[in-house]
Design a protein around this motif. Sequence first.
Motif, PDB file in Angstrom:
ATOM      1  N   UNK A  65       0.857  -1.182   0.000  1.00 31.99           N
ATOM      2  CA  UNK A  65       0.000   0.000   0.000  1.00 31.99           C
ATOM      3  C   UNK A  65       0.895   1.235   0.000  1.00 31.99           C
ATOM      4  N   UNK A  66       0.444   2.270  -0.663  1.00 37.09           N
ATOM      5  CA  UNK A  66       1.251   3.494  -0.705  1.00 37.09           C
ATOM      6  C   UNK A  66       0.340   4.720  -0.710  1.00 37.09           C
ATOM      7  N   UNK A  67       0.965   5.894  -0.557  1.00 34.67           N
ATOM      8  CA  UNK A  67       0.250   7.170  -0.454  1.00 34.67           C
ATOM      9  C   UNK A  67      -0.640   7.194   0.779  1.00 34.67           C
ATOM     10  N   UNK A  68      -0.050   6.872   1.892  1.00 33.01           N
ATOM     11  CA  UNK A  68      -0.750   6.973   3.171  1.00 33.01           C
ATOM     12  C   UNK A  68      -0.035   7.998   4.043  1.00 33.01           C
ATOM     13  N   UNK A  69      -0.809   8.629   4.895  1.00 31.91           N
ATOM     14  CA  UNK A  69      -0.257   9.609   5.829  1.00 31.91           C
ATOM     15  C   UNK A  69       0.306   8.886   7.060  1.00 31.91           C
ATOM     16  N   UNK A  70       1.051   9.612   7.854  1.00 32.16           N
ATOM     17  CA  UNK A  70       1.506   9.069   9.145  1.00 32.16           C
ATOM     18  C   UNK A  70       0.308   8.671   9.997  1.00 32.16           C
ATOM     19  N   UNK A  71      -0.722   9.476   9.948  1.00 32.09           N
ATOM     20  CA  UNK A  71      -1.893   9.172  10.765  1.00 32.09           C
ATOM     21  C   UNK A  71      -2.494   7.829  10.367  1.00 32.09           C
ATOM     22  N   UNK A  72      -2.578   7.608   9.079  1.00 33.36           N
ATOM     23  CA  UNK A  72      -3.129   6.331   8.597  1.00 33.36           C
ATOM     24  C   UNK A  72      -2.207   5.168   8.982  1.00 33.36           C
ATOM     25  N   UNK A  73      -0.916   5.381   8.818  1.00 29.64           N
ATOM     26  CA  UNK A  73       0.029   4.313   9.161  1.00 29.64           C
ATOM     27  C   UNK A  73      -0.103   3.950  10.629  1.00 29.64           C
ATOM     28  N   UNK A  74      -0.193   4.970  11.463  1.00 27.10           N
ATOM     29  CA  UNK A  74      -0.290   4.716  12.898  1.00 27.10           C
ATOM     30  C   UNK A  74      -1.602   4.019  13.249  1.00 27.10           C
ATOM     31  N   UNK A  75      -2.684   4.456  12.627  1.00 28.93           N
ATOM     32  CA  UNK A  75      -3.989   3.840  12.924  1.00 28.93           C
ATOM     33  C   UNK A  75      -4.003   2.380  12.479  1.00 28.93           C
ATOM     34  N   UNK A  76      -3.413   2.127  11.329  1.00 28.40           N
ATOM     35  CA  UNK A  76      -3.362   0.743  10.859  1.00 28.40           C
ATOM     36  C   UNK A  76      -2.579  -0.128  11.839  1.00 28.40           C
ATOM     37  N   UNK A  77      -1.427   0.359  12.265  1.00 30.51           N
ATOM     38  CA  UNK A  77      -0.597  -0.428  13.187  1.00 30.51           C
ATOM     39  C   UNK A  77      -1.366  -0.722  14.475  1.00 30.51           C
TER      40      UNK A  77
END
Lengths: 410, 410, 410, 410
Positions: free
Chosen positions: B276-288
């Motif tokens: 997956x690409x073009x994600x924000x830090x916020x999205x990355x953190x929420x996913x984790x």
Amino acid sequence: MRIEPVVGAGLREQFHEVRRLSEALVAPLSDADATIQSMTDASPAKWHLAHTTWFFETFLLRDHRDDYQLFSDDWPFLFNSYYEAEGPRHARPERGMLSRPSLDEVRDYRARVDAAMEPLFGRPELVGLIELGLNHEQQHQELLLTDIKHAFSRNPLGPAYREAGGGAAPSADGIGWREHPGGIAQVGHGGNGFAFDNEGPRHRVLFEPFALADRLVTNREWADFVEDGGYRAASLWLSDGWSWVKQDSREAPLYWRDDEEFTLGGWRSRDDDAPVTHISYYEADAYATWAGYRLPTEHEWEVMAQGEDADEGCQLDDPEEADSFAHPRGSAGLFGDCWQWTRSAYLPYPRFRAADGAVGEYNGKFMSGQSVLKGASCATPRGHSRASYRNFFYPQQRWQFTGLRLARDL
Amino acid sequence: MRIEPVVGAGLREQFHEVRRLSEALVAPLSDADATIQSMTDASPAKWHLAHTTWFFETFLLRDHRDDYQLFSDDWPFLFNSYYEAEGPRHARPERGMLSRPSLDEVRDYRARVDAAMEPLFGRPELVGLIELGLNHEQQHQELLLTDIKHAFSRNPLGPAYREAGGGAAPSADGIGWREHPGGIAQVGHGGNGFAFDNEGPRHRVLFEPFALADRLVTNREWADFVEDGGYRAASLWLSDGWSWVKQDSREAPLYWRDDEEFTLGGWRSRDDDAPVTHISYYEADAYATWAGYRLPTEHEWEVMAQGEDADEGCQLDDPEEADSFAHPRGSAGLFGDCWQWTRSAYLPYPRFRAADGAVGEYNGKFMSGQSVLKGASCATPRGHSRASYRNFFYPQQRWQFTGLRLARDL
Amino acid sequence: MRIEPVVGAGLREQFHEVRRLSEALVAPLSDADATIQSMTDASPAKWHLAHTTWFFETFLLRDHRDDYQLFSDDWPFLFNSYYEAEGPRHARPERGMLSRPSLDEVRDYRARVDAAMEPLFGRPELVGLIELGLNHEQQHQELLLTDIKHAFSRNPLGPAYREAGGGAAPSADGIGWREHPGGIAQVGHGGNGFAFDNEGPRHRVLFEPFALADRLVTNREWADFVEDGGYRAASLWLSDGWSWVKQDSREAPLYWRDDEEFTLGGWRSRDDDAPVTHISYYEADAYATWAGYRLPTEHEWEVMAQGEDADEGCQLDDPEEADSFAHPRGSAGLFGDCWQWTRSAYLPYPRFRAADGAVGEYNGKFMSGQSVLKGASCATPRGHSRASYRNFFYPQQRWQFTGLRLARDL
Amino acid sequence: MRIEPVVGAGLREQFHEVRRLSEALVAPLSDADATIQSMTDASPAKWHLAHTTWFFETFLLRDHRDDYQLFSDDWPFLFNSYYEAEGPRHARPERGMLSRPSLDEVRDYRARVDAAMEPLFGRPELVGLIELGLNHEQQHQELLLTDIKHAFSRNPLGPAYREAGGGAAPSADGIGWREHPGGIAQVGHGGNGFAFDNEGPRHRVLFEPFALADRLVTNREWADFVEDGGYRAASLWLSDGWSWVKQDSREAPLYWRDDEEFTLGGWRSRDDDAPVTHISYYEADAYATWAGYRLPTEHEWEVMAQGEDADEGCQLDDPEEADSFAHPRGSAGLFGDCWQWTRSAYLPYPRFRAADGAVGEYNGKFMSGQSVLKGASCATPRGHSRASYRNFFYPQQRWQFTGLRLARDL
């Protein structure tokens, strides 16, 4: 050229003349120049070329030729301007994102549509729509010039659209006054010839005695206003105007810089005798107050202009001579140089009723918040204006060639 | 190519290779494509070409060749990016107004500056500055691609930058974990070879035991997160992230539309196995958080990457092959495909001190509010990245090829 | 009460009646209620009490009593509204920050100024200014009520200003039409009695035949408009109005919620027969288009209202009965219930000239961008309105008691 | 008081002490003072009183007393701050619209909840939640003071919250430096006693040798920075900081005006020897750069503060003496006067995991974009702070009592 089409060859000829002028106006522009959008009010040159073509494709070819295939299924979405009845459309502030289609592709679009129009010139029931499309295109010719002027003004390199020729304005003497005794007179479009729906119905208006200046306010006079602190004296301004002044610390017309002004020929020394232009309604009103006069009403202007030659002073002519413009030079007569702010709000005339369907969105729905401007400007195509013409803009807008003619009570 | 210049011919060759790649990247673009600016974060392709040239003109030619005449007195104002010490400059949000100079004029500028660089390759004291200029240009090569991708995504026609080749990503199995026992280790750049100032000084860091995923999170996994209501569950998000989600009703990575995603090859069916690409830090953190893991720290990532080949998986190679990119495809190794958000704020390393003068503004002044990303992406030029590399963006930015590699405590 | 002051005792009595009503209106409010400002258009109740007092202190006491000492040197800065000629002043959006002075301190200010006015009632040359101050205060009485209504509507607890009494509106039958044959008639204030400067000069107007509805549009009719998709049909709206609708997804008058509406008595079941109120000009115009009619011009309204009793239907009476208001109930006659939007832009009458000095800023400088409303509302003090009265607001404003009376051409 | 509750009487006593201090802090305020909200970051005093009570009502009474009836069904919507798990809530920027409930009604609410808490003090399983509620209320006590200070600063009358007593700060000599040799040490909360979840887990950190200033930067030193052009030298600032400076033409700490500063006692002459306060992170960082030093990391500060008395210098004590504050006066020790900006971003400690449920939203979700501040301020209640305390704000925020202690590498 004044569009007075005759079914068949005459109409065809006028069609091609108007269409050619649009293309001639774009000739000095690169694809990149024709792509950029400098503010939401403005559109890219490429967009103007395509939108005016979309008008013919949609309201003539699609609606009146059964066999017509759209040039592209995607383009109507891009090039509809504001016709709600035609469905969803590209957001106006996004027009500057359209590096594709290219300028050449848009030219192909124009050629394809022009060719497809051929069988329609002979159909009498379509003359009105074709006339409307041509007058519509003329309006966009003027916008194209004012929009590219604005875009170029934002470039620190100050590029020239064309090296403008032409000499200085004639010396502007003191104002002479043309008087009107008052009474009842008719205004609005009547008789034959094309007019937009907002110019009618023709109706009676009652006038009090008044006088109208015989020339526009000049750059020299405006510089006196600036020098006298005009932009710092709250008492001269409408309340909305004063907020507008303070909000961006405005202190001169758009495009003024020291003793220069930005023109379609780039930055040039300002001609003191030429009419001031690129002023907002707020500025025009403040100047009139400062000078001890007032703005005319739209009807006062119109009643004085009835019978005048609206093309005298027109600079935007046939394509071959199109380079001898577009800059105010101090025309005689009421028309020419600058659209003139009036005190009148843009409202419907008595018994006005908009047409049905998408074409009915042409004028009526804009009848709030704007002011009427009369006359024509150095960027108005020949044959486009007339005494009953009602141009309209918001009071803060000044990227058009707007100017000021004073009036007073008698 | 990894830039390891040797004074003289080697340096000259590297200089021209880097410069040629920039031009190759712009080859598919029209002047109009290269002019538009789709948001303040992005710049026109033309601007990237000119700005990287301005860097050499300013810091090499102007400062180190007495006889050098500026290509234009006006252009430095236009093409300085953010160097306060170099004086006033064109406002960043205005870059899209520069239809002039044309793309061809910018190419002339490049040729002129390239030629003028010739005598400088033999001067040992300038090697460091030239290296910096080349690494700087490589950064702009990546930005050029992500910026044009963004611009094209705003066009309803969805144009393709290049018809992208390449097959599907290999099947992505369950995550494997690479473990680290903790303890003290060194991070930051050491030894020879180019590095940016923000990568040093090299220093010791204390680690707790942790594990790092052996691959990036995939589109399939992200689709599960979406399906599971990830964008509607406030409890998964940082507070700033939740505001960001709600503010524009976000519900997927940038460029997702149904089962498609926008690529440099236009709209394409999404590859479930690709990262997956073009994600924000916020999205990355929420996913984790949703997945029960966390983001790695920048040091955790770095200590695991030390010794790996940073160019494995690199797609952006020499100009002749430059069309076989730039799209995440599921590389092995820690580098490649996507820049990987870490939990680390972008802050100075112990004893970091910025260089004097304008060049000192390169990195240090951005050390607030941003997060570190490690690795490299499918749009990173060969030879540009390394384990100590610290990329940085604001947490809401996602127009770069950003992705996510999970970590967990042991 | 209609203010028809006689020098001396009569004037004094009227002065105190008007001043008492202001205080009665604030009686139900706490200091906190009187402090908050819910939007820039609105002002705190405390501010209205103080500003109207500042008017008397400044233009009467300071200018016409040599021995007068200002109540406070700081307060004029706080309580000047918009008089540029009176110098700098507190920014309007900041009015809600004034927890000090307290409501009681403002009451002391009023008492002090009222007492100091005593010697001035006998001076004939001041009658005009005192009248102006009293009419000014009456305008603020209405604003005080609409402002506190707005503030309370923002509180999720929905507090009541007063438990409103009064029964349901009488059944609203089909519209009857009052016809006018057209021709020339006089409009504008003439004769004796107080009027604001914007109501003159009285002048002739030419009418075409028209008819005016004999009652206001009701809540029931408006609910039909909503039900029929009125807020979703672009074709019914002015272009600015349609932007306004979409911008905040508007779908009903201000203060509607399901079958309820917010009133000065809190949330109440909506009375179908009562006039609809709290609508913008855009909504009024769209409704008229939907219904197949139009808005009247200000002159059409005025010529029909000449000779009517402007106080019939007035609810805002003397302090003792002040609790029996302020809610539209379906009055007979042209006045009462709601200010009625006209199609007329708020512009100067022929030969209008604003007074010199600060008092000249009262009306003239607002003559752009606003529309004229005629009549009076359920919150207009008795004696304040008349046929020539020109109220004015921006087309999007609707926190006043605004409504709609249809017109049509004959 | 340091909250070290013992089940039963000890806990009850501490509960009432904390609760009384809140009420004592509001004693100088009128209902209107307690209602206004001067910016989104701030909340009305009344809101603080109610929100801290809502915390006990919700997480203690509602969740742990079966027989408890809510004081009001509507108030939880109003007084939930940011707990998503507790459902929808009143928008933060709207808090200043709540003229109702009145301050007295909020006091009733407090009394009712306090009484209902009685049976819970004896339940050991609730001690942790009650402790959390009390520490939470102490945080709001400090916010209440900084918020009312901000609100009063917006009033041109410059009202005083309390006539502040207290003398001048002692003379501030040259900075002395406390040195640390580097190595591994533990940080984070360990052992007994209350701490917020974000203070743990306790963990090892590796230090390089450094030194920490033995006092805060003073007003005199800051005035030198201003005088030396600190606010005009881009090279001193972080890029975000420089944008922040230019955006509002900032040129001094919040609340400076000529030689005065705004205090809770109104406008007063600035004490040169007192610590500078109300500075943003950007300003702190720029000053440190100008002075040739740097900000400490949060861990550097903490390791030096371990073992110090956190209450030395505390001004906010028991209610009877609560008027001898809240203004920086130059305390000895690391705590007191001002919260001290560190270079550290506010991020989770290794192995940090937020609690489940609404209480888990207390700290963790704010871990992006903010910076850590250490110490305590003149407005921090006695017993509230400790070496491991992690306060956090956005880098531009400065309405708290924020200050600066320099650090340097050894």
